[in-house]
Design a protein around this motif. Structure first.
Motif, short mmCIF file in Angstrom:
data_model
loop_
_atom_site.label_atom_id
_atom_site.label_comp_id
_atom_site.label_asym_id
_atom_site.label_seq_id
_atom_site.Cartn_x
_atom_site.Cartn_y
_atom_site.Cartn_z
N VAL A 1 -2.85 -14.27 20.73
CA VAL A 1 -2.36 -12.90 20.76
C VAL A 1 -3.56 -11.96 20.84
CG1 VAL A 1 -1.07 -11.11 19.54
CG2 VAL A 1 -0.32 -13.49 19.42
N ILE A 2 -3.56 -11.09 21.79
CA ILE A 2 -4.68 -10.19 22.03
C ILE A 2 -4.20 -8.75 21.90
CG2 ILE A 2 -6.38 -9.41 23.74
CD1 ILE A 2 -6.17 -12.28 24.91
N ASP A 3 -4.94 -7.95 21.17
CA ASP A 3 -4.61 -6.54 21.02
C ASP A 3 -4.92 -5.82 22.33
OD1 ASP A 3 -4.23 -3.92 20.32
OD2 ASP A 3 -5.50 -3.97 18.52
N GLY A 4 -3.88 -5.32 22.98
CA GLY A 4 -4.05 -4.63 24.24
C GLY A 4 -4.13 -3.13 24.09
N ALA A 5 -4.16 -2.64 22.86
CA ALA A 5 -4.17 -1.19 22.65
C ALA A 5 -5.50 -0.69 22.11
CB ALA A 5 -3.04 -0.80 21.71
N SER A 6 -6.27 -1.56 21.44
CA SER A 6 -7.52 -1.10 20.82
C SER A 6 -8.58 -2.17 20.95
CB SER A 6 -7.29 -0.74 19.35
OG SER A 6 -6.79 -1.85 18.64
N ALA A 33 1.63 -12.67 29.17
CA ALA A 33 2.80 -11.84 28.90
C ALA A 33 2.32 -10.56 28.24
CB ALA A 33 3.80 -12.57 27.99
N ARG A 34 2.44 -9.47 28.93
CA ARG A 34 2.01 -8.17 28.41
C ARG A 34 3.21 -7.48 27.77
NH1 ARG A 34 0.14 -4.29 25.88
NH2 ARG A 34 -0.96 -2.55 26.89
N LEU A 35 3.17 -7.34 26.47
CA LEU A 35 4.27 -6.75 25.73
C LEU A 35 4.05 -5.26 25.57
CD1 LEU A 35 4.78 -9.47 22.97
CD2 LEU A 35 5.88 -9.29 25.20
N ILE A 36 5.04 -4.47 26.00
CA ILE A 36 4.97 -3.01 25.90
C ILE A 36 6.25 -2.53 25.23
CG2 ILE A 36 4.91 -0.85 27.22
CD1 ILE A 36 3.27 -2.28 29.34
N ALA A 37 6.12 -1.63 24.30
CA ALA A 37 7.30 -1.11 23.60
C ALA A 37 8.19 -0.38 24.59
CB ALA A 37 6.88 -0.17 22.48
N VAL A 63 9.78 -7.24 33.61
CA VAL A 63 11.05 -7.40 32.89
C VAL A 63 11.43 -6.04 32.31
CG1 VAL A 63 12.26 -8.56 31.02
CG2 VAL A 63 10.49 -9.79 32.31
N PRO A 64 12.50 -5.43 32.81
CA PRO A 64 12.88 -4.11 32.29
C PRO A 64 13.23 -4.17 30.81
CG PRO A 64 14.05 -4.63 34.32
CD PRO A 64 13.39 -5.89 33.87
N GLY A 65 13.01 -3.07 30.14
CA GLY A 65 13.36 -2.96 28.73
C GLY A 65 14.19 -1.72 28.47
#
Length: 472
Positions: A1-6, A33-37, A63-65
């Motif tokens: 798991v990689i922090d993609g925000a900071s 897999a890039r997870l975005i809220a 993948v739409p959310g």
């Protein structure tokens, strides 16, 4: 798991840095897999990162959310469009916004607007919106801490100041807000936001917790019982051999744990449901009967009235030496089970092999914060599913606070709770965790309706502070 925000020092990454990070790992022969809220391409930075991938020749799927802007409104019971209101505009209230462009009656969904809601409301009124245009502001939406403030453009600044609403709340402006009175479905759940203590074995807490969650509760499972094999397995081994050899006319299951214990022995010996051929099977209640059916066995006797040991005895046929070729009953039970069933079967003419199939052992005390919450009344309710859960919870964590609602699965459990000085507020009509959850939900609904009829705020039990609980 990689922090993609900071980055490693905690500083936020720029958008271009995020894109480079995604490309770097994707080119490292990895499936990323890039997870975005929310939705990655609606009020999010997913598009910019996808462009970075496209430029680097990295293939991607999207993948739409569900965007918080739409999801939170749905959870607040506010539809963004209807047949009468077909337009909706999403506006991020950062920087300079020409509010005159939103003077019509379309629905507005405002992001990052709470801190400047007074200025926005004034600008919309100046642009032509009427002052009593409805406004809904929802904080921590889609969680059981969700709270919605309904106001108007004229009053929303003062109302939010009084309610201390967080800056990330979602704001909806428009006549669609009026539909919330009919469509609010989440915050009106009977146990919405209730913190419910579930003292139970780890294996059996799941079904009850799921039911409570469906009614809006936040269940917290605290193991009070550990189900262990009997200290002397020879008695159980002998009984299983007797079952296979045709020693018994009946086998009586008084709990799901008993079914599980016998099934484990069957697995150990390489047996299956065919060993029950010619044997009559009794179950104390619906939950136990369901556990038996999952084994491919249909119970011959399940009480249609009171589902308890007493109810089972009321329907158990007396031994008849003309009709019953064998007069013996196999009764696999817990080590702490009462003698009521054994005595009742003997009175009916049966011989009983009362066998300890499993032991119920008191679990270790819960963490200190949980024990303190139990004593301080920070739980809204506690649900007891057996007498042993009552005894063990009190033993390892102390009595629940007087303001905590106590729900019990049946008369025996309720009696034990009362013997421990607790007032029982809710009793399930049947010894089933599903019925127990429904009974607590009915209690919560009646409590809610009483508050509304009295024109009082709807609060959780933990938010009230009566002088003392009535004695049982």
């Amino acid at each position: 798991v990689i922090d993609g925000a900071s980055n490693g020092s905690g500083s936020p990454l720029t958008q271009s840095a995020r894109g480079r990070l995604v490309v770097k790992h994707a080119k490292g022969a990895r499936l990323v897999a890039r997870l975005i809220a929310g939705d990655p391409w609606l009020h999010a930075a997913g598009a910019e990162e996808a462009i970075a991938c496209a430029k680097a020749g990295v293939p991607f799927d999207v993948v739409p959310g569900v965007s918080p802007a739409a999801g939170v409104a749905a959870y607040a019971g506010v539809p963004l469009t209807t047949r009468k209101h077909r337009e909706v505009s999403f506006v991020r209230a950062t920087g300079k916004v020409d509010w005159s462009a939103y003077a019509a009656d379309q629905t507005l969904v405002l992001l990052s607007a709470v801190g400047v809601i007074g200025e926005i409301a004034s600008a919309l009124v100046d642009a032509g919106r009427i002052g009593d245009t409805p406004v809904a502001v929802t904080r921590v939406g889609t969680t059981t801490s969700q709270h919605t403030v309904v106001s108007t453009l004229d009053d929303v600044a003062a109302d939010l100041s009084a309610a201390d609403v967080s800056p990330d709340a979602i704001v909806v402006v428009g006549d669609v807000v009026d539909l919330r009175e009919q469509l609010s479905w989440f915050e009106t759940k009977p146990l919405f936001g209730w913190r419910v203590l579930v003292p139970r074995t780890k294996e059996q807490a799941g079904a009850l917790s799921e039911r409570l969650q469906a009614h809006g509760a936040v269940p917290e499972e605290v193991p009070t019982i550990s189900v262990e094999p009997p200290r002397n397995p020879q008695q159980m081994d002998k009984a299983i051999r007797g079952l296979v050899e045709g020693r018994y006319e009946w086998i009586a299951f008084t709990s799901v744990n008993a079914v599980r214990a016998v099934r484990e022995k069957f697995d150990e010996y390489g047996l299956d449901a065919r060993a029950f051929s010619g044997l009559k099977v009794a179950a104390v209640g619906a939950a136990t009967a369901d556990a038996i059916r999952t084994w491919g066995i249909r119970p011959d006797l399940v009480p249609v009235g009171e589902q308890s040991v007493r109810g089972l005895l009321e329907e158990w046929p007396p031994y008849d030496d003309m009709l019953d070729p064998i007069n013996r009953v196999f009764l696999p039970r817990a080590d702490i089970a009462t003698e009521t069933l054994v005595a009742g079967l003997i009175d009916l003419g049966w011989e009983v092999d009362d066998v300890t199939a499993y032991r119920t052992v008191r679990a270790a005390p819960p963490p200190a914060p949980v024990r303190e919450a139990i004593k301080a009344g920070k739980f809204d309710a506690v649900v007891f599913t057996s007498s042993s859960t009552v005894r063990n919870l009190v033993g390892i964590a102390g009595k629940p606070n007087p303001i905590t609602i106590v729900a019990c699965i049946g008369p025996a459990t309720a009696k034990t709770a009362e013997e421990h000085g607790l007032r029982v507020d809710v009793r399930a009509d049947e010894p089933s965790v599903e019925v127990l959850a429904e009974a607590l939900a009915d209690f919560g609904l009646q409590r809610r309706m009483a508050s509304l009829e009295a024109d009082e705020p709807v609060i959780r039990p933990s938010e009230s502070r009566p002088a003392a609980r009535r004695k049982a």
